[in-house]
Design an enzyme around this catalytic site. Sequence first.
Site, PDB file in Angstrom:
ATOM      1  N   THR A   1      -4.380  -5.041 -26.784  1.00 35.10           N
ATOM      2  CA  THR A   1      -5.725  -4.478 -26.693  1.00 35.10           C
ATOM      3  C   THR A   1      -6.313  -4.619 -25.287  1.00 35.10           C
ATOM      4  OG1 THR A   1      -6.047  -5.123 -28.987  1.00 35.10           O
ATOM      5  CG2 THR A   1      -8.024  -4.602 -27.716  1.00 35.10           C
ATOM      6  N   GLU A   2      -6.723  -3.503 -24.705  1.00 37.94           N
ATOM      7  CA  GLU A   2      -7.394  -3.475 -23.404  1.00 37.94           C
ATOM      8  C   GLU A   2      -6.593  -4.212 -22.327  1.00 37.94           C
ATOM      9  OE1 GLU A   2     -10.138  -1.584 -23.273  1.00 37.94           O
ATOM     10  OE2 GLU A   2     -10.256  -1.308 -25.435  1.00 37.94           O
ATOM     11  N   LEU A   3      -5.265  -4.174 -22.466  1.00 32.84           N
ATOM     12  CA  LEU A   3      -4.334  -4.818 -21.521  1.00 32.84           C
ATOM     13  C   LEU A   3      -4.554  -6.330 -21.410  1.00 32.84           C
ATOM     14  CD1 LEU A   3      -3.894  -2.298 -18.538  1.00 32.84           C
ATOM     15  CD2 LEU A   3      -2.652  -2.428 -20.690  1.00 32.84           C
TER      16      LEU A   3
END
Lengths: 429, 402
Positions: free
Chosen positions: B146-148
């Site tokens: 998630t979101e890097l």
Amino acid sequence: MKVLMFGWEFPPHISGGLGTACYGLIKGLNVHNQEVIFVVPKLYGDEEPLADFVNASDVEVDYREKKFQDTWANLTYLEINSYLVPYLGQEEFEKYTDYTLHHRSDIEETVFSNKFEFSGKYGKNLMEEVARYALVATQIAKVKDHDLIHAHDWLAYPAAIAAKEISGKPFIAHIHATQFDRAGQGGASGPVYEIEKAGLRAADHILAVSHLTKKVVVEKYGVNPDKVSVLHNAVLDASIIKSEIQKHVPEKIVTFLGRITYQKGPEYFVEAAKKVIQRDPNVRFVMAGNGDLLNKMVERVAELGMGTKFHFTGFLKGKDVDDMYAISDVYVMPSVSEPFGIAPLEAVRHNTPVIISKQSGVAEVLRNAIKIDFWDVDAMADAIFGLLHYPSIAKMFKELGSEELKNLKWEHVAAKLVTVYEKLHNQKP
Amino acid sequence: MRTICFYFQVHQPLRIKPYRFFDIGDDHYYWDDYSNKSIIRKVAQKCYLPMNALLLDMINHYNGKFKVSFSISGVCLDQFESYAPDVLESFQKLVATGHVELLNETDAHSLSALASKTEFNRMVNAHKEKIKRLFNGYEPKVFRNTELIYSDKIGEMVADMGFEGMLTEGAKHILGWKSPNFVYENNINPNLKILLKNFQLSDDIAFRFSNKSWSDYPLTTEKFGKWLNAVPKEQETVNLFMDYETFGEHQWVETGIFEFMKALPNMVFSQTDFTFSTPYEVVKGGKPIAKINVPVPISWADEERDLTAWLGNDLQNEAFAKLYELEDKVKKIDDPEIQRDWSYLQTSDHFYYMCTKFFSDGAVHSYFSHYDTPYDAFINYMNVLSDFILRVESKVKEMQAT
């Protein structure tokens, strides 16, 4: 007796407790056969016909007449640099202070227009409306026969002063709240305070909604105590409200319902909630309302880690308010400064036991309630815990509270008011 | 051989409806079907459908030499199934070309990697199964959190699940003098290769493309080609990672973003020595240059590239803590609705809406939020969570009784 009464709002179009109190008072005066001419800045046409209503927006004023110009000249000192609006917090207030300071209209602009359309709200042109309201009062005092002038709160004092100039009749200033209640820790100053002072000085008699407020009037405004009578508020209907609503959560509910501003003491409620939840996790707390301290309260609740037990509903109205009282097991009003405070009486009507601060006027009339100092968070937590866990005390308060409510009738208040009217009328034939 | 690796994040949260205190204990459906559906349809028209069509054309036109990768969150796939089967079908066609790679992530686009290994594993597997089911048995090899969001520890968990590569941000404070244009290894388990986002070149497209006050406006493919050529010769991979909604939604069609993408491969093939690759090809092809040391989690959000967009204030921490306190109880409950809500309540966006970083001067960072203020977001979420807790408690009691 024929009373020329100046208010600012009237049910059903109200935004605060002032309109409700005026309504109750007029209903009571009707019982005692008093004639009331009730002036408001704006009428909507759906008001209950309890008085000879005068819509200030309909009154024609010839602004070229000298007496109007004198009144206006006396009023243009109004400046805004304080808490102007009783029902707004500082942040909301600042949004339009700037506007008002730079957009002051002058009488010359409207010299040929005869009527002024009032908003009757607490908006950015409030000071101008208060001044124009006084102009209109001059005209009304000239054409409407009356024995006494009775004005509710500072918004109507300039109107009453102007009316008295014309008719020379005694003027009663009714205080529902002072600038000291609204301004909080900073103390009162600025134009609202100035108007209040001028109104109280010009008044022949003063009515305060509680002994607490009388004390403020005497101590902070330098008024002779003999000039002040206490006239508590009452309830329109003392009957117990049976609600259909079922609560859907298993926990008990403790409620704060009111504006979330400094005056109402919301932060003490939050701290007390934490103490209660530590001892008994099976309780939910609800803070219903809106105000400039809302976000601060939300942050504090998160910081204390009780976000799933402490809820915010935002501003409630109508049936939601009744439902909220009905599903509450305890109602708390921790006001820092409350001239009267009608909400706890509403809670009692829903059979909900109440905890009120000693710094509220309502504490003077409601004996069967737990009274605490607003700052005493431990006592507040103890009281909440006690009412939730010891059914006998909650039951006792419910029964006695509702019994007590039956005596808090507007017709009793009005009876007392009539004696004040008569005394004043006889003093000044 | 030098290569460009495109990765697009496709995600839409399941937004919560306005849920009042009075609803607690009474209304157990939390999701704003109307707004979720209309947002999916709006973004489908502006971005997913036209961009998927364009990519399909490009892949066919260049015979597979142009390629891209996607991570489509499970919560987004669920909404495609319900509201936009046409979009799902267009993604299926893309994957069927064999030149589009799908990445694995957490099913609900959650922050579970920061809360619980068990829940993280469950979420990853749920997403894996969903992709297998919807994309003809497809099995992702590379992971994108998630979101890097990435740290050494998270990388280790991902390696333990058998992934060979993982994507994250080329955050300056992690890289120091190092370049993001190499393949790195996880600090704990070298079997996991790490691809880092080149945020300079990625954000030139994703954020600055239509910014008229940018000194390099307008961005042409020629200009972009010059920048690619300026990358030192020994640096092998340029990772261009961005939200898929960049195309047509963040950058409107009028900005020329579609034309830019359409013209890009031709420029790359004719004026640079770059090719296009998917993440797994990069992982397989490139030799890792070093271990990357990330003791504290990073992400691709904001200047700070940290977690403060989701877990940076008391509101977020409280909501997050109260949610994950439920994990053990929820695990024991065999009820599809409880399980569904447990997943969807974990979506990172709910916490993002509570972010107060942008709120200090009253200017709300409202683009991605349907709430007026972070406080409204918190109040609404906590009301829903309170109801969810009641449901979980009552199910647990039921089970104990039987």
